[in-house]
Structures are given as structure tokens and as C-alpha cells.
Design a protein around this motif. Sequence first.
Motif, PDB file in Angstrom:
ATOM      1  N   GLY A  37      33.456  51.669  37.602  1.00 13.91           N
ATOM      2  CA  GLY A  37      33.029  51.089  38.576  1.00 13.91           C
ATOM      3  C   GLY A  37      32.604  51.917  39.920  1.00 13.91           C
ATOM      4  O   GLY A  37      31.884  52.751  39.736  1.00 13.91           O
ATOM      5  N   ILE A  38      33.587  53.213  39.137  1.00 17.05           N
ATOM      6  CA  ILE A  38      33.362  54.941  40.223  1.00 17.05           C
ATOM      7  C   ILE A  38      32.511  55.695  39.843  1.00 17.05           C
ATOM      8  O   ILE A  38      31.795  56.683  40.315  1.00 17.05           O
ATOM      9  CB  ILE A  38      34.305  54.943  40.892  1.00 17.05           C
ATOM     10  N   THR A  39      32.203  55.626  38.804  1.00 13.57           N
ATOM     11  CA  THR A  39      32.010  56.462  38.097  1.00 13.57           C
ATOM     12  C   THR A  39      30.548  56.693  37.253  1.00 13.57           C
ATOM     13  O   THR A  39      29.855  55.320  37.136  1.00 13.57           O
ATOM     14  CB  THR A  39      32.594  56.893  36.015  1.00 13.57           C
ATOM     15  N   PRO A  40      29.550  57.050  36.822  1.00 12.47           N
ATOM     16  CA  PRO A  40      28.331  56.931  35.851  1.00 12.47           C
ATOM     17  C   PRO A  40      28.764  57.020  34.632  1.00 12.47           C
ATOM     18  O   PRO A  40      27.585  56.705  33.999  1.00 12.47           O
ATOM     19  CB  PRO A  40      27.842  58.611  35.829  1.00 12.47           C
ATOM     20  N   LEU A  62      39.001  58.177  38.515  1.00 11.16           N
ATOM     21  CA  LEU A  62      38.103  59.784  38.360  1.00 11.16           C
ATOM     22  C   LEU A  62      38.044  60.078  39.600  1.00 11.16           C
ATOM     23  O   LEU A  62      37.728  58.927  40.526  1.00 11.16           O
ATOM     24  CB  LEU A  62      37.200  59.029  37.300  1.00 11.16           C
ATOM     25  N   LEU A  63      37.245  61.031  39.384  1.00 11.30           N
ATOM     26  CA  LEU A  63      36.468  62.010  40.842  1.00 11.30           C
ATOM     27  C   LEU A  63      37.772  61.419  41.406  1.00 11.30           C
ATOM     28  O   LEU A  63      37.228  61.990  42.942  1.00 11.30           O
ATOM     29  CB  LEU A  63      35.297  60.950  41.438  1.00 11.30           C
ATOM     30  N   LYS A  64      39.043  61.922  40.889  1.00  6.93           N
ATOM     31  CA  LYS A  64      40.074  61.544  42.794  1.00  6.93           C
ATOM     32  C   LYS A  64      39.917  62.714  43.194  1.00  6.93           C
ATOM     33  O   LYS A  64      39.848  62.532  44.705  1.00  6.93           O
ATOM     34  CB  LYS A  64      41.439  61.476  42.549  1.00  6.93           C
ATOM     35  N   GLU A  65      39.978  64.244  43.140  1.00  3.50           N
ATOM     36  CA  GLU A  65      39.611  65.122  43.894  1.00  3.50           C
ATOM     37  C   GLU A  65      38.538  64.974  45.214  1.00  3.50           C
ATOM     38  O   GLU A  65      38.737  65.352  46.411  1.00  3.50           O
ATOM     39  CB  GLU A  65      39.270  66.318  43.095  1.00  3.50           C
ATOM     40  N   GLU A  66      37.169  64.984  44.230  1.00  2.00           N
ATOM     41  CA  GLU A  66      36.654  64.400  44.365  1.00  2.00           C
ATOM     42  C   GLU A  66      36.585  63.688  46.567  1.00  2.00           C
ATOM     43  O   GLU A  66      35.926  63.889  47.262  1.00  2.00           O
ATOM     44  CB  GLU A  66      34.757  63.982  44.411  1.00  2.00           C
ATOM     45  N   LEU A  67      37.407  62.448  45.384  1.00  4.78           N
ATOM     46  CA  LEU A  67      37.088  61.340  46.895  1.00  4.78           C
ATOM     47  C   LEU A  67      38.100  61.876  47.599  1.00  4.78           C
ATOM     48  O   LEU A  67      38.000  61.607  49.517  1.00  4.78           O
ATOM     49  CB  LEU A  67      37.819  60.293  46.602  1.00  4.78           C
ATOM     50  N   GLU A  68      39.797  62.871  47.348  1.00  4.13           N
ATOM     51  CA  GLU A  68      40.513  63.166  48.218  1.00  4.13           C
ATOM     52  C   GLU A  68      39.559  64.133  49.208  1.00  4.13           C
ATOM     53  O   GLU A  68      40.359  64.074  50.118  1.00  4.13           O
ATOM     54  CB  GLU A  68      41.710  63.809  47.618  1.00  4.13           C
ATOM     55  N   GLY A  69      38.547  65.280  49.168  1.00  3.15           N
ATOM     56  CA  GLY A  69      38.074  65.714  50.082  1.00  3.15           C
ATOM     57  C   GLY A  69      37.618  65.128  50.777  1.00  3.15           C
ATOM     58  O   GLY A  69      37.712  65.615  51.420  1.00  3.15           O
ATOM     59  N   LEU A  70      36.902  63.559  50.188  1.00  6.63           N
ATOM     60  CA  LEU A  70      35.701  63.205  51.551  1.00  6.63           C
ATOM     61  C   LEU A  70      36.876  63.026  52.630  1.00  6.63           C
ATOM     62  O   LEU A  70      36.193  62.596  53.897  1.00  6.63           O
ATOM     63  CB  LEU A  70      34.983  62.448  51.285  1.00  6.63           C
ATOM     64  N   PHE A  77      36.138  57.404  56.090  1.00  6.48           N
ATOM     65  CA  PHE A  77      36.621  57.383  54.870  1.00  6.48           C
ATOM     66  C   PHE A  77      38.040  57.038  54.755  1.00  6.48           C
ATOM     67  O   PHE A  77      38.481  58.180  54.993  1.00  6.48           O
ATOM     68  CB  PHE A  77      35.552  58.492  53.882  1.00  6.48           C
ATOM     69  N   LYS A  78      37.855  56.339  54.263  1.00  6.13           N
ATOM     70  CA  LYS A  78      39.635  55.872  53.572  1.00  6.13           C
ATOM     71  C   LYS A  78      39.575  55.477  51.734  1.00  6.13           C
ATOM     72  O   LYS A  78      38.354  54.512  51.924  1.00  6.13           O
ATOM     73  CB  LYS A  78      39.442  53.687  54.494  1.00  6.13           C
ATOM     74  N   VAL A  79      40.451  55.594  51.732  1.00  2.28           N
ATOM     75  CA  VAL A  79      40.440  55.385  50.562  1.00  2.28           C
ATOM     76  C   VAL A  79      41.660  54.572  49.999  1.00  2.28           C
ATOM     77  O   VAL A  79      42.687  55.407  50.420  1.00  2.28           O
ATOM     78  CB  VAL A  79      39.944  56.530  49.107  1.00  2.28           C
ATOM     79  N   TYR A  80      41.858  53.722  49.155  1.00  2.00           N
ATOM     80  CA  TYR A  80      42.953  52.778  48.784  1.00  2.00           C
ATOM     81  C   TYR A  80      43.211  52.833  47.816  1.00  2.00           C
ATOM     82  O   TYR A  80      42.227  52.111  47.010  1.00  2.00           O
ATOM     83  CB  TYR A  80      43.276  51.104  49.766  1.00  2.00           C
ATOM     84  N   TYR A  81      44.087  53.184  46.349  1.00  2.00           N
ATOM     85  CA  TYR A  81      43.878  53.340  44.947  1.00  2.00           C
ATOM     86  C   TYR A  81      44.989  51.786  44.485  1.00  2.00           C
ATOM     87  O   TYR A  81      46.343  51.422  45.312  1.00  2.00           O
ATOM     88  CB  TYR A  81      44.897  54.885  44.344  1.00  2.00           C
ATOM     89  N   VAL A  82      44.721  51.244  43.509  1.00  2.00           N
ATOM     90  CA  VAL A  82      44.835  50.339  43.006  1.00  2.00           C
ATOM     91  C   VAL A  82      45.208  50.522  41.681  1.00  2.00           C
ATOM     92  O   VAL A  82      44.788  50.308  41.155  1.00  2.00           O
ATOM     93  CB  VAL A  82      44.465  48.572  42.980  1.00  2.00           C
ATOM     94  N   LEU A  83      46.539  50.585  41.261  1.00  2.00           N
ATOM     95  CA  LEU A  83      46.831  50.306  40.444  1.00  2.00           C
ATOM     96  C   LEU A  83      47.624  49.584  39.048  1.00  2.00           C
ATOM     97  O   LEU A  83      48.559  48.463  39.394  1.00  2.00           O
ATOM     98  CB  LEU A  83      48.228  52.151  39.882  1.00  2.00           C
ATOM     99  N   ASN A  84      47.125  49.152  37.682  1.00  2.00           N
ATOM    100  CA  ASN A  84      47.588  47.900  36.730  1.00  2.00           C
ATOM    101  C   ASN A  84      49.183  48.407  36.622  1.00  2.00           C
ATOM    102  O   ASN A  84      49.878  47.644  36.408  1.00  2.00           O
ATOM    103  CB  ASN A  84      47.353  47.363  35.677  1.00  2.00           C
TER     104      ASN A  84
END
Length: 270
Positions: free
Chosen positions: A146-149, A187-195, A203-210
Motif C-alpha cells: 500500500g505504500i509502494t507503486p 519499502l521506501l524506509k530511507e525516504e520516509l526516514e528522510g522526511l 511528519f510522523k511515521v509508526y511502523y508495525v510488523l507482524n
Amino acid sequence: MSFGEFSRSMRAPAHFLLWCTACLDPENFRDFELVERKQLSHNVAKFRFALPIPTSSLGLPIGQHISCRGKDSVGEEVIKPYTPTTLDSDLGHFELVIKMYPQGRMSHHFRELKVGDYLSVKGPKGRFRYQPGQVRAFGMIAGGSGITPCSKSGPQLASVARAILENPKDATKVHLIYANVTYDDILLKEELEGLSEIYPDRFKVYYVLNQPPENWNGGVGFVSKEMIQAHCPPPAEDIKILRCGPPPMNKAMAAHLDELGYSKEMQFQF
């Protein structure tokens, strides 16, 4: 017809360099040359396609996607929606980050795509159009591709977030919850962290892993109602929650949002 023959048959026509500054056509497919391919992981690659001239823009409104045409493993035509990770401010090229699945029909096309080949693209398409300042804050909930193309839902969220944050006249805040199975699936973690580093107050991002690694300090399992409460702006007339992901996730998120008091007008599903 072999893939190489198919690719050569899609070579740019003679009037290629005469296209207008905005390159997309909503009614007809146009061909764009692959000029760079970078493998990001065992099944993810970034593809850069050239636009006609260095000052060309793709002509894709924020929140819209494109249709890409290719051939599957048995030579049948396949068309699938994707969203570039680049914006129209990135002149002269556009990029797609593609996660390629073993049985994916369009995945086969991208696996075989080589520098010098052409990709047929049509657009723009999509129901969502962003206008700067239309809300005070966005909450975004994305699952896996959902976060990628990888689908039309793709970087709608990533590109919308970037477009908002890079606009000096837009003060909108963005809160993203991004769910995946494993750490390597982010995916796009580097870009998201850069933002996050450039715009820490917006901008805040919260990652969830199964299946999180050891010493993981993000969310675990599936995105819960409590996670949404903690990491998305609360219901209000001037906020909107954007969500995209697999159908079961979208259904679960819609139920959570309804229970938390987000009206239908406050929600948008890609």
C-alpha cells in the motif's frame, strides 16, 4: 513474440521529442524508455524512466496513478495501475519501485524489463485529488504494498506526504502508520526516514510488523484501534484518514475508524 521483440516494438515514435511538457495522455498509451534499474532487495527494484526532454514533467496530479501495460509469462497483455515515487517537480524522469511476486503477471514484465526497453503508460487516473491546505492533518494507514507503486494505492500515500511537506505554502501535518510482515518488507524506509528528519514537526511515521526482529520498538501484530488512536489525529472536520492495503486490512481499518468516530467524510480508501 519474445520479450525483446515486444520491447523493440514499443520503441518511441519519431514524434517522441515533440510531446508537450506534461507527458501523460489519459486516453492513449505512451512509451517511456527505462534508463536505470536498481535492485533494492531480492524481489524489489527501482525503475527510472526518461521523459522526452529534461524539462518535461509526467503530468500526474498528487494522489493519482498511472496504468502500465506489459506482457505476462505466456505473452498475454496485462495492464495494472501503479503510482510513481517521484513528483512532477522531478523533471525529466519518473520512477517506480516495484515489488515483484513469483506468480504476478505484471511482475513478470518488470522482471524482464532491461535498460533500453520501453514501458507503455497511460493516465492520469484516480478519484483522489489533493489541494494544499484542504485539511489540517492527514492520518495515513498503509499495509505492505500500500505504500509502494505495487498497485494504484501505492505511493499515493508516500507521494501525497512528500508533496505536502515540500510545499512551503502548505502547513498540513501527516501521521503515517505503515504495516508489514517483516523488517525487510518495509519499502521506501530511507525516504520516509528522510522526511521525518527534515520535517520532524509535520511528519510522523509508526511502523508495525507482524514478525518483528529482536529489540523492535515499533508496533507488533496487526494495526489496532489503539494504534490508530495513538498515532493518527483524532476525529475532526478538518482532518482526513487515508488508507490503502490488502482488502482484509482495508475492511478492518474501516471498522476501527468507524468505532473511533471518524465519519465517512473523514475517510478515503485508495
